[in-house]
Design an enzyme around this catalytic site. Structure first.
Site, PDB file in Angstrom:
ATOM      1  N   ASP A 108     -36.403 -12.277 -19.110  1.00 31.79           N
ATOM      2  CA  ASP A 108     -37.766 -12.813 -19.139  1.00 31.79           C
ATOM      3  C   ASP A 108     -37.798 -14.172 -19.852  1.00 31.79           C
ATOM      4  O   ASP A 108     -38.798 -14.877 -19.785  1.00 31.79           O
ATOM      5  CB  ASP A 108     -38.694 -11.845 -19.914  1.00 31.79           C
ATOM      6  CG  ASP A 108     -39.528 -10.972 -18.988  1.00 31.79           C
ATOM      7  OD1 ASP A 108     -39.717 -11.375 -17.824  1.00 31.79           O
ATOM      8  OD2 ASP A 108     -39.989  -9.907 -19.436  1.00 31.79           O
ATOM      9  N   LYS A 159     -40.788  -4.624  -9.312  1.00 29.01           N
ATOM     10  CA  LYS A 159     -39.518  -5.158  -9.814  1.00 29.01           C
ATOM     11  C   LYS A 159     -38.350  -4.296  -9.333  1.00 29.01           C
ATOM     12  O   LYS A 159     -37.300  -4.798  -8.933  1.00 29.01           O
ATOM     13  CB  LYS A 159     -39.558  -5.256 -11.348  1.00 29.01           C
ATOM     14  CG  LYS A 159     -40.423  -6.419 -11.809  1.00 29.01           C
ATOM     15  CD  LYS A 159     -40.785  -6.396 -13.283  1.00 29.01           C
ATOM     16  CE  LYS A 159     -41.816  -7.505 -13.537  1.00 29.01           C
ATOM     17  NZ  LYS A 159     -42.343  -7.533 -14.892  1.00 29.01           N
ATOM     18  N   GLN A 203     -41.655  -4.270 -20.188  1.00 31.58           N
ATOM     19  CA  GLN A 203     -42.937  -4.649 -19.575  1.00 31.58           C
ATOM     20  C   GLN A 203     -44.016  -4.776 -20.648  1.00 31.58           C
ATOM     21  O   GLN A 203     -44.243  -3.845 -21.421  1.00 31.58           O
ATOM     22  CB  GLN A 203     -43.317  -3.582 -18.527  1.00 31.58           C
ATOM     23  CG  GLN A 203     -44.527  -3.937 -17.714  1.00 31.58           C
ATOM     24  CD  GLN A 203     -44.333  -5.161 -16.814  1.00 31.58           C
ATOM     25  OE1 GLN A 203     -43.305  -5.313 -16.166  1.00 31.58           O
ATOM     26  NE2 GLN A 203     -45.302  -6.051 -16.806  1.00 31.58           N
TER      27      GLN A 203
END
Ligand code: NAD
Length: 283
Positions: free
Chosen positions: A119, A52, A96
């Site tokens: 997200d 990322k 995460q």
């Protein structure tokens, strides 16, 4: 023989578009920034976070990594999220997952400001997806849709079957296909007649997490097969949820693993971060 939909190619296109738009924003003094939080030492999470960060650098975003020790408390993590919610240089916040077992994932997701929730896991963003009025889409299902669009595959009126009902893949995937007027069936671990249902699918999405779960007898000739699964086979080799070797000759389009849906997820994260920066700057 099916046409292979390459996630490497489609994701490169998306990242190039994001890079171009990012340059335009920078010319106006806006530099998109993503904060990535990782708690603990999960090796797979470490790889994802590194990828990322790499993707951010490639499209021209600023990225900040917050690597917290395994023993981080819930309050410490929430405090960091509150700080990042109020930090103007940060447009997107990603924590995460999975988190270590002692941390409450739901509370952590809820703490992220929905406008920085790149997200798209926050309940407010999930609800917006349900009513079709959204800024962010969850990255993996959005990546699958991008692949479908890239091939000009028309979803309208098609029988779409999604195997898997998770909050991050299966459910939003079904909703996105529905938004494009697909006739959508969601299958899961309690589904009866799975094989028969799948064999009626014009568009079949597998998000199960079981190697080679979708066999050729579950696939309609000419179907579009999209494989979200990331698994290891009996030899430890990376493979999807679809028995690629035997399904590929029957399908019209198919995504490989690796090199299929996987690379799309990060590209869509970049797209969401760009959107977050634009929204926050009213650009
Ligand atoms: P999950 O474990 O949360 O969900 C799996 C789903 O499969 C469940 O809803 C379950 O009902 C269904 N299922 C399990 N056994 C079944 C059976 N026998 N018959 C029918 N349905 C069954 O997993 P997830 O997070 O949705 O991920 C699914 C897969 O996609 C995993 O392999 C994961 O690694 C992969 N994944 C890939 C990406 C990517 O970027 N490509 C992103 C997220 C997840």
């Amino acid at each position: 023989m099916a046409k292979l939909i390459s996630g490497k190619e489609v994701s490169a296109k998306v990242r190039a578009q994001v890079r171009e738009e990012c340059e335009g924003l920078k010319a106006k003094g806006i530099c998109p920034g993503l904060a990535v939080i990782i708690v603990g030492n999960d090796p797979a999470s470490r790889v994802y976070v590194n990828n990322k960060k790499k993707a951010c650098a490639e499209v021209g975003f600023v990225s900040e990594e917050y690597a917290l020790p395994e023993e981080t408390t819930q309050e410490e993590l929430l405090e960091l999220i509150r700080t990042l919610n109020n930090k103007p240089e940060i447009n997107g916040i990603l924590c995460q997952l999975p988190l270590p077992a002692h941390l409450d994932e739901k509370e952590v997701i809820n703490a992220i400001d929905p406008i920085k929730d790149v997200d798209a896991f926050h309940p407010s963003n999930v609800g917006r997806i349900m009513i079709g009025d959204y800024h962010f889409l969850p990255c993996t299902p959005a990546g699958v849709m991008e692949m479908i669009h890239n091939e000009n595959i028309d979803v309208s009126g098609k029988n779409c079957v999604v195997i898997g009902r998770s909050n991050i893949v299966g459910k939003p995937m079904a909703m996105l296909l529905l938004h494009e007027n697909g006739t959508v069936t969601i299958c899961h671990s309690r589904t009866k007649n799975l094989k028969e249902i799948c064999a009626c699918a014009d568009i079949l999405v597998a998000a199960v997490g079981r190697p080679k779960f979708v066999t050729a007898d579950m696939v309609k000739p000419g179907a579009v097969v999209l494989d979200v699964g990331i698994n290891r086979d009996e030899n430890g080799k990376l493979c999807g949820d679809v028995d690629f070797e035997n399904v590929e000759p029957k399908a019209s389009y198919i995504t490989p693993v690796p090199g299929g849906v996987g690379p799309m997820t990060i590209a869509m994260l970049m797209k969401n971060t760009l959107m977050a920066a634009k929204l926050q700057a009213n650009a």
